[in-house]
Motif scaffolding. Structure first.
Motif, PDB file in Angstrom:
ATOM      1  N   ARG A  49       0.750  -1.168  -0.027  1.00 22.34           N
ATOM      2  CA  ARG A  49       0.072  -0.053  -0.060  1.00 22.34           C
ATOM      3  C   ARG A  49       0.914   1.334  -0.067  1.00 22.34           C
ATOM      4  NH1 ARG A  49      -5.152   1.296   2.178  1.00 22.34           N
ATOM      5  NH2 ARG A  49      -6.226  -0.693   1.690  1.00 22.34           N
ATOM      6  N   HIS A  50       1.885   1.257   0.963  1.00 20.59           N
ATOM      7  CA  HIS A  50       2.791   2.563   1.062  1.00 20.59           C
ATOM      8  C   HIS A  50       4.238   2.157   1.028  1.00 20.59           C
ATOM      9  CE1 HIS A  50      -0.844   4.701   2.186  1.00 20.59           C
ATOM     10  NE2 HIS A  50      -1.256   3.847   2.826  1.00 20.59           N
ATOM     11  N   TYR A  51       5.002   3.163   0.476  1.00 25.61           N
ATOM     12  CA  TYR A  51       6.431   2.851   0.535  1.00 25.61           C
ATOM     13  C   TYR A  51       6.904   4.524   1.062  1.00 25.61           C
ATOM     14  CZ  TYR A  51       5.134  -0.259  -3.207  1.00 25.61           C
ATOM     15  OH  TYR A  51       4.300  -1.304  -3.770  1.00 25.61           O
ATOM     16  N   CYS A  52       7.062   4.464   2.369  1.00 21.48           N
ATOM     17  CA  CYS A  52       7.456   5.563   2.947  1.00 21.48           C
ATOM     18  C   CYS A  52       9.013   5.897   3.217  1.00 21.48           C
ATOM     19  CB  CYS A  52       6.681   5.890   4.288  1.00 21.48           C
ATOM     20  SG  CYS A  52       4.984   5.658   4.133  1.00 21.48           S
ATOM     21  N   TRP A  53       9.642   6.652   3.214  1.00 20.05           N
ATOM     22  CA  TRP A  53      11.071   6.790   3.368  1.00 20.05           C
ATOM     23  C   TRP A  53      11.619   8.319   4.022  1.00 20.05           C
ATOM     24  CZ3 TRP A  53      12.691  10.732   0.376  1.00 20.05           C
ATOM     25  CH2 TRP A  53      11.961  11.127  -0.877  1.00 20.05           C
ATOM     26  N   ALA A  54      12.713   8.176   4.198  1.00 16.68           N
ATOM     27  CA  ALA A  54      13.706   9.218   4.662  1.00 16.68           C
ATOM     28  C   ALA A  54      15.007   8.931   4.375  1.00 16.68           C
ATOM     29  CB  ALA A  54      13.483   9.380   6.122  1.00 16.68           C
ATOM     30  N   TYR A  55      15.873   9.923   3.921  1.00 16.50           N
ATOM     31  CA  TYR A  55      17.412   9.872   3.796  1.00 16.50           C
ATOM     32  C   TYR A  55      18.042  11.137   4.342  1.00 16.50           C
ATOM     33  CZ  TYR A  55      17.212  12.933  -0.199  1.00 16.50           C
ATOM     34  OH  TYR A  55      16.714  14.164  -1.168  1.00 16.50           O
ATOM     35  N   ILE A  56      19.348  10.816   4.511  1.00 18.72           N
ATOM     36  CA  ILE A  56      20.148  11.869   4.926  1.00 18.72           C
ATOM     37  C   ILE A  56      21.555  11.699   4.225  1.00 18.72           C
ATOM     38  CG2 ILE A  56      21.495  12.961   6.810  1.00 18.72           C
ATOM     39  CD1 ILE A  56      19.431  12.269   8.832  1.00 18.72           C
ATOM     40  N   ILE A  57      21.991  12.579   3.613  1.00 16.47           N
ATOM     41  CA  ILE A  57      23.260  12.665   2.893  1.00 16.47           C
ATOM     42  C   ILE A  57      24.339  13.581   3.585  1.00 16.47           C
ATOM     43  CG2 ILE A  57      24.420  12.755   0.583  1.00 16.47           C
ATOM     44  CD1 ILE A  57      22.235  10.933   0.299  1.00 16.47           C
ATOM     45  N   GLY A  58      25.129  13.069   3.948  1.00 15.76           N
ATOM     46  CA  GLY A  58      26.351  13.952   4.805  1.00 15.76           C
ATOM     47  C   GLY A  58      25.826  13.746   6.128  1.00 15.76           C
ATOM     48  N   ASP A  59      26.369  14.680   6.836  1.00 12.74           N
ATOM     49  CA  ASP A  59      26.265  14.976   8.605  1.00 12.74           C
ATOM     50  C   ASP A  59      24.802  15.278   8.968  1.00 12.74           C
ATOM     51  OD1 ASP A  59      26.287  15.694  10.954  1.00 12.74           O
ATOM     52  OD2 ASP A  59      28.050  16.862  10.873  1.00 12.74           O
ATOM     53  N   PRO A  60      24.083  14.570   9.573  1.00  9.18           N
ATOM     54  CA  PRO A  60      22.807  14.618  10.092  1.00  9.18           C
ATOM     55  C   PRO A  60      22.481  15.808  10.968  1.00  9.18           C
ATOM     56  CG  PRO A  60      23.690  12.617  11.317  1.00  9.18           C
ATOM     57  CD  PRO A  60      24.792  13.049  10.444  1.00  9.18           C
ATOM     58  N   ASP A  61      23.706  16.369  11.456  1.00  7.35           N
ATOM     59  CA  ASP A  61      23.391  17.405  12.498  1.00  7.35           C
ATOM     60  C   ASP A  61      23.532  18.680  11.609  1.00  7.35           C
ATOM     61  OD1 ASP A  61      23.230  16.025  14.705  1.00  7.35           O
ATOM     62  OD2 ASP A  61      25.239  15.757  14.817  1.00  7.35           O
ATOM     63  N   ASN A  62      24.154  18.609  10.209  1.00  5.18           N
ATOM     64  CA  ASN A  62      24.246  19.819   9.548  1.00  5.18           C
ATOM     65  C   ASN A  62      24.131  19.427   8.244  1.00  5.18           C
ATOM     66  OD1 ASN A  62      24.964  22.110   8.747  1.00  5.18           O
ATOM     67  ND2 ASN A  62      27.257  22.069   8.934  1.00  5.18           N
ATOM     68  N   THR A  63      23.040  18.640   7.782  1.00  2.00           N
ATOM     69  CA  THR A  63      23.081  18.098   6.521  1.00  2.00           C
ATOM     70  C   THR A  63      22.881  19.041   5.297  1.00  2.00           C
ATOM     71  OG1 THR A  63      21.717  16.416   5.379  1.00  2.00           O
ATOM     72  CG2 THR A  63      20.424  17.719   6.717  1.00  2.00           C
ATOM     73  N   THR A  64      23.596  18.479   4.461  1.00  2.00           N
ATOM     74  CA  THR A  64      23.525  19.214   3.049  1.00  2.00           C
ATOM     75  C   THR A  64      22.326  18.727   2.231  1.00  2.00           C
ATOM     76  OG1 THR A  64      25.064  17.359   2.291  1.00  2.00           O
ATOM     77  CG2 THR A  64      26.131  19.617   2.769  1.00  2.00           C
ATOM     78  N   SER A  65      21.796  17.602   2.529  1.00  2.00           N
ATOM     79  CA  SER A  65      20.581  16.979   1.813  1.00  2.00           C
ATOM     80  C   SER A  65      19.979  16.020   2.546  1.00  2.00           C
ATOM     81  CB  SER A  65      21.221  16.487   0.659  1.00  2.00           C
ATOM     82  OG  SER A  65      20.267  15.878  -0.282  1.00  2.00           O
TER      83      SER A  65
END
Length: 198
Positions: A49-65
């Motif tokens: 039914r669902h494909y939910c997601w989250a990503y972090i590229i780089g530093d999670p405390d000062n992320t660029t993306s």
């Protein structure tokens, strides 16, 4: 910049009120790579039914993306809770995708938020993490007589020799930790070798 990264892909499964939540975590270095994994799971679990997601590229405390998607779940109940788990655990260069099979019982907004956060946490619990080390690629120009010494210095700093080209001089293209570049320059400067970052 100190954070953890995922060594290899992991998966975890939760069943909550007859709904199946299958969480996948992958190491990634770009949004394109992250979205590739989402599309792969859409194909693998085409009837979900669902494909939910989250990503972090780089530093999670000062992320660029960073990014997330609720994929049709009520706003803020899926992607954001997954992202919060990653940020709270200081894990970067990662995507968590939760595939949901609806079991017929509605969970409500609070229940969904807990289910998606719990699924992300279940994936985190399976992870083998390692500290992130920023790497750089550099070129070393050396005389033929000093090539072996250059190789020794690179290897002593846990660097990797990617390519070697021979002409009037030897050009070694190497990858090593950014933090070790100054040490490399100091060790190579004594013999008059030139170093440039690529």
């Amino acid at each position: 910049m100190s954070y953890q990264t995922l060594k290899r892909a992991v998966t975890a499964r939760l069943e909550i009120k007859k709904s199946d939540f299958i969480a996948y975590a992958y190491p990634v270095h770009s949004r394109e790579q992250a979205m590739f994994h989402v599309e792969q799971l859409r194909e693998k679990y085409a009837d979900a039914r669902h494909y939910c997601w989250a990503y972090i590229i780089g530093d999670p405390d000062n992320t660029t993306s960073a990014g997330f998607d609720d994929d049709g779940e009520p706003s803020g109940t899926a992607g954001r809770p997954i992202l919060n788990v990653l940020q709270h655990k200081s894990i970067g260069n990662v995507i968590i995708i939760v595939v949901r099979y609806f079991g017929g019982i509605k969970l409500g907004a609070g229940g969904l938020t807990r289910a998606y956060a719990g699924s992300a946490q279940a994936a985190v619990d399976q992870m083998i993490l390692s500290p992130y080390v920023a790497m750089s690629r550099v070129q070393i120009l050396a005389e033929f007589a000093t090539e072996a010494q250059c190789r020794y210095v690179v290897e002593s700093l846990n660097g990797r020799i990617d390519e070697v080209a021979y002409s009037k001089q030897v050009t070694l293209t190497v990858t090593l930790a950014e933090a070790d570049i100054e040490t490399l320059k100091e060790r190579l400067a004594m013999d008059g070798r030139v170093l440039k970052e690529t």
